[in-house]
Design a protein around this motif. Structure first.
Motif, PDB file in Angstrom:
ATOM      1  N   TYR A   1      28.448  44.390   0.445  1.00  0.00           N
ATOM      2  CA  TYR A   1      29.285  45.170   1.360  1.00  0.00           C
ATOM      3  C   TYR A   1      28.405  46.005   2.270  1.00  0.00           C
ATOM      4  O   TYR A   1      27.229  46.266   1.977  1.00  0.00           O
ATOM      5  CB  TYR A   1      30.276  46.048   0.595  1.00  0.00           C
ATOM      6  N   THR A   2      28.969  46.424   3.380  1.00  0.00           N
ATOM      7  CA  THR A   2      28.258  47.266   4.332  1.00  0.00           C
ATOM      8  C   THR A   2      28.325  48.708   3.861  1.00  0.00           C
ATOM      9  O   THR A   2      29.395  49.313   3.821  1.00  0.00           O
ATOM     10  CB  THR A   2      28.869  47.134   5.733  1.00  0.00           C
TER      11      THR A   2
ATOM     12  N   ILE B   1      33.657  53.863  -1.950  1.00  0.00           N
ATOM     13  CA  ILE B   1      33.263  52.482  -2.248  1.00  0.00           C
ATOM     14  C   ILE B   1      33.714  52.049  -3.640  1.00  0.00           C
ATOM     15  O   ILE B   1      33.154  51.115  -4.221  1.00  0.00           O
ATOM     16  CB  ILE B   1      31.732  52.315  -2.114  1.00  0.00           C
TER      17      ILE B   1
ATOM     18  N   LEU C   1      35.813  47.572  -3.897  1.00  0.00           N
ATOM     19  CA  LEU C   1      35.103  46.700  -2.953  1.00  0.00           C
ATOM     20  C   LEU C   1      36.016  45.689  -2.280  1.00  0.00           C
ATOM     21  O   LEU C   1      35.662  45.116  -1.252  1.00  0.00           O
ATOM     22  CB  LEU C   1      33.960  45.974  -3.664  1.00  0.00           C
TER      23      LEU C   1
ATOM     24  N   ARG D   1      36.806  45.855   1.465  1.00  0.00           N
ATOM     25  CA  ARG D   1      35.909  45.355   2.515  1.00  0.00           C
ATOM     26  C   ARG D   1      36.486  44.145   3.217  1.00  0.00           C
ATOM     27  O   ARG D   1      36.122  43.848   4.373  1.00  0.00           O
ATOM     28  CB  ARG D   1      34.541  45.019   1.917  1.00  0.00           C
ATOM     29  N   ASN D   2      37.395  43.443   2.561  1.00  0.00           N
ATOM     30  CA  ASN D   2      37.972  42.237   3.147  1.00  0.00           C
ATOM     31  C   ASN D   2      39.056  42.539   4.174  1.00  0.00           C
ATOM     32  O   ASN D   2      39.609  41.618   4.784  1.00  0.00           O
ATOM     33  CB  ASN D   2      38.542  41.354   2.044  1.00  0.00           C
TER      34      ASN D   2
ATOM     35  N   GLN E   1      33.067  44.263   6.855  1.00  0.00           N
ATOM     36  CA  GLN E   1      32.850  44.148   5.411  1.00  0.00           C
ATOM     37  C   GLN E   1      32.464  45.485   4.776  1.00  0.00           C
ATOM     38  O   GLN E   1      31.586  45.547   3.910  1.00  0.00           O
ATOM     39  CB  GLN E   1      31.792  43.095   5.115  1.00  0.00           C
ATOM     40  N   CYS E   2      33.131  46.543   5.217  1.00  0.00           N
ATOM     41  CA  CYS E   2      32.896  47.878   4.674  1.00  0.00           C
ATOM     42  C   CYS E   2      34.124  48.312   3.870  1.00  0.00           C
ATOM     43  O   CYS E   2      35.250  48.250   4.380  1.00  0.00           O
ATOM     44  CB  CYS E   2      32.628  48.877   5.790  1.00  0.00           C
ATOM     45  N   PRO E   3      33.942  48.760   2.617  1.00  0.00           N
ATOM     46  CA  PRO E   3      35.091  49.136   1.788  1.00  0.00           C
ATOM     47  C   PRO E   3      35.711  50.479   2.146  1.00  0.00           C
ATOM     48  O   PRO E   3      36.809  50.798   1.694  1.00  0.00           O
ATOM     49  CB  PRO E   3      34.495  49.173   0.367  1.00  0.00           C
TER      50      PRO E   3
ATOM     51  N   THR F   1      34.620  52.604   8.545  1.00  0.00           N
ATOM     52  CA  THR F   1      34.650  51.388   9.362  1.00  0.00           C
ATOM     53  C   THR F   1      35.090  51.689  10.781  1.00  0.00           C
ATOM     54  O   THR F   1      34.504  51.186  11.752  1.00  0.00           O
ATOM     55  CB  THR F   1      35.594  50.344   8.745  1.00  0.00           C
TER      56      THR F   1
ATOM     57  N   PRO G   1      28.076  42.217  10.034  1.00  0.00           N
ATOM     58  CA  PRO G   1      28.143  41.812   8.634  1.00  0.00           C
ATOM     59  C   PRO G   1      27.700  40.372   8.367  1.00  0.00           C
ATOM     60  O   PRO G   1      27.785  39.923   7.232  1.00  0.00           O
ATOM     61  CB  PRO G   1      29.621  41.956   8.328  1.00  0.00           C
TER      62      PRO G   1
ATOM     63  N   ASN H   1      25.320  39.897   5.585  1.00  0.00           N
ATOM     64  CA  ASN H   1      25.795  40.149   4.216  1.00  0.00           C
ATOM     65  C   ASN H   1      25.847  38.861   3.406  1.00  0.00           C
ATOM     66  O   ASN H   1      25.422  38.808   2.251  1.00  0.00           O
ATOM     67  CB  ASN H   1      27.176  40.794   4.243  1.00  0.00           C
TER      68      ASN H   1
END
Length: 351
Positions: free
Chosen positions: A155-156, A167, A170, A173-174, A179-181, A186, A326, A329
């Motif tokens: 994840y970012t 975080i 996780l 992130r999707n 891709q940051c939770p 974000t 991302p 990643n």
């Protein structure tokens, strides 16, 4: 070209250039009998391919993998697997105007110094385009890891100096292309990307990789330590400039008592080691972080020299990412999968 292979028991060799006809990978050491089809590889490639998100390049590559060998009736045969990915949206003429110039932050100068010749079309072999081949190989490696329920997530954690703080989940992130939770972080990252893009500049960041269900005992003493191989694998990704395992650089600020992961009957109390002790996995989650540099291809005018050593200026136009995150990643996940598969196959008592 030496240096294009990685791994011992599970070995990959990538080939091809950014604006050549194709890129690809040859995989040796893959066990026979694994169920495989191109959709498994395609799914992984789709997470890395260009043309996605606010930070991505406008280059549109379908990245359709062609499995040319090593499978029969939907299963791996134990022989070398060759995967080819054609370059469908290459525009090499975009680089004609700067063919004789060394781009700051790129490998142009060093490739010329080493070989006396270089492919100036998008960086050739040094281009991030090469990482698609790694992702294809990582998808094969994950088939081996799946047999042991080993899961890899990335994840970012940070982008452009903006760090995620929430975080715990996780799966969040999707819900975004970065891709940051942390969804609040974000939004700030996306705003920063748009601001920097207008300035003709780029951004770096930090990606964290978490591996769960790793058995204790993976890794070799001294020079083939698991964390050493992880660091090499991740550092081999072009945009990565630093790698941390577990508490990473934070250990220099700790006492021994603070850093040591005390051992209880049900396991380790903490995980400052990042799941690795003395170069061998201890059964805890493996945690690694990569520090990703800003994309060097920027519109801002920079000073440089040409192949004759004359001073000049350069502004790199064309189709480039604003940030490797991302897309990088998935590359990090792939390299982690390759390392773990390699060590798992070396550790025959666990297979």
């Amino acid at each position: 070209m030496s240096g294009s292979s990685f791994g011992k028991a599970f070995n990959i060799t990538t080939f091809g250039e950014s604006h050549g006809k194709a890129i690809g990978v040859v995989i040796q050491g893959c066990p026979p009998g694994l169920k495989i089809d191109k959709d498994i590889i395609q799914k992984a490639l789709d997470k890395r391919k260009p043309g996605q998100g606010v930070s991505g390049t406008k280059r549109k590559e379908p990245d359709h993998p062609l499995i040319l060998s090593g499978t029969f009736k939907g299963q791996t045969t134990g022989t070398p697997i060759m995967i080819l990915i054609e370059n469908k949206d290459a525009k090499p003429k975009s680089y004609d105007a700067i063919a004789s110039l060394f781009r700051p932050g790129h490998g142009d100068y060093t490739y010329q110094a080493k070989y006396g010749i270089r492919d100036y079309r998008g960086g050739g072999r040094a281009s991030a385009r090469e990482t698609a081949a790694r992702v294809a190989a990582g998808a094969i490696a994950q088939l081996v890891l799946d047999q042991h329920n080993i899961k890899i997530k990335s994840y970012t954690l940070e982008l452009g100096g903006i760090r995620a703080t929430h975080i715990d989940d996780l799966s969040e992130r999707n819900k975004n292309t970065l891709q940051c939770p942390d969804l609040e972080a974000t939004r700030k990252m996306e705003k920063k990307i748009k601001e920097v893009k207008k300035q003709g500049d780029s951004l770096g960041g930090i990606v964290e990789i978490v591996v769960s269900n790793v058995p204790a005992g993976l890794g070799e003493p001294v020079f083939d330590k698991l964390d050493a191989d992880i660091a090499k694998a991740l550092m081999s990704i072009g945009a990565v400039k630093a790698v941390e395992i577990g508490a990473g650089t934070g250990v220099s600020q700790m006492t021994g008592f603070e850093n040591n992961d005390q051992i209880f009957p049900d396991g380790f109390q903490t995980n400052h080691s990042g799941g690795i002790l003395a170069g061998i996995s201890n059964g805890d989650d493996i945690i690694a972080r990569v520090h990703v540099k800003p994309i060097p291809s920027i519109l801002k005018t920079q000073l440089t020299i040409d192949e004759n050593g004359h001073s000049t200026q350069i502004s790199t136009k064309g189709r480039h990412d604003i940030c490797a995150i991302p897309r990088i990643n998935k590359v990090c996940e792939a390299m982690m999968a390759i390392v773990l598969t390699d060590h798992l196959l070396r550790q025959k008592t666990l297979i």
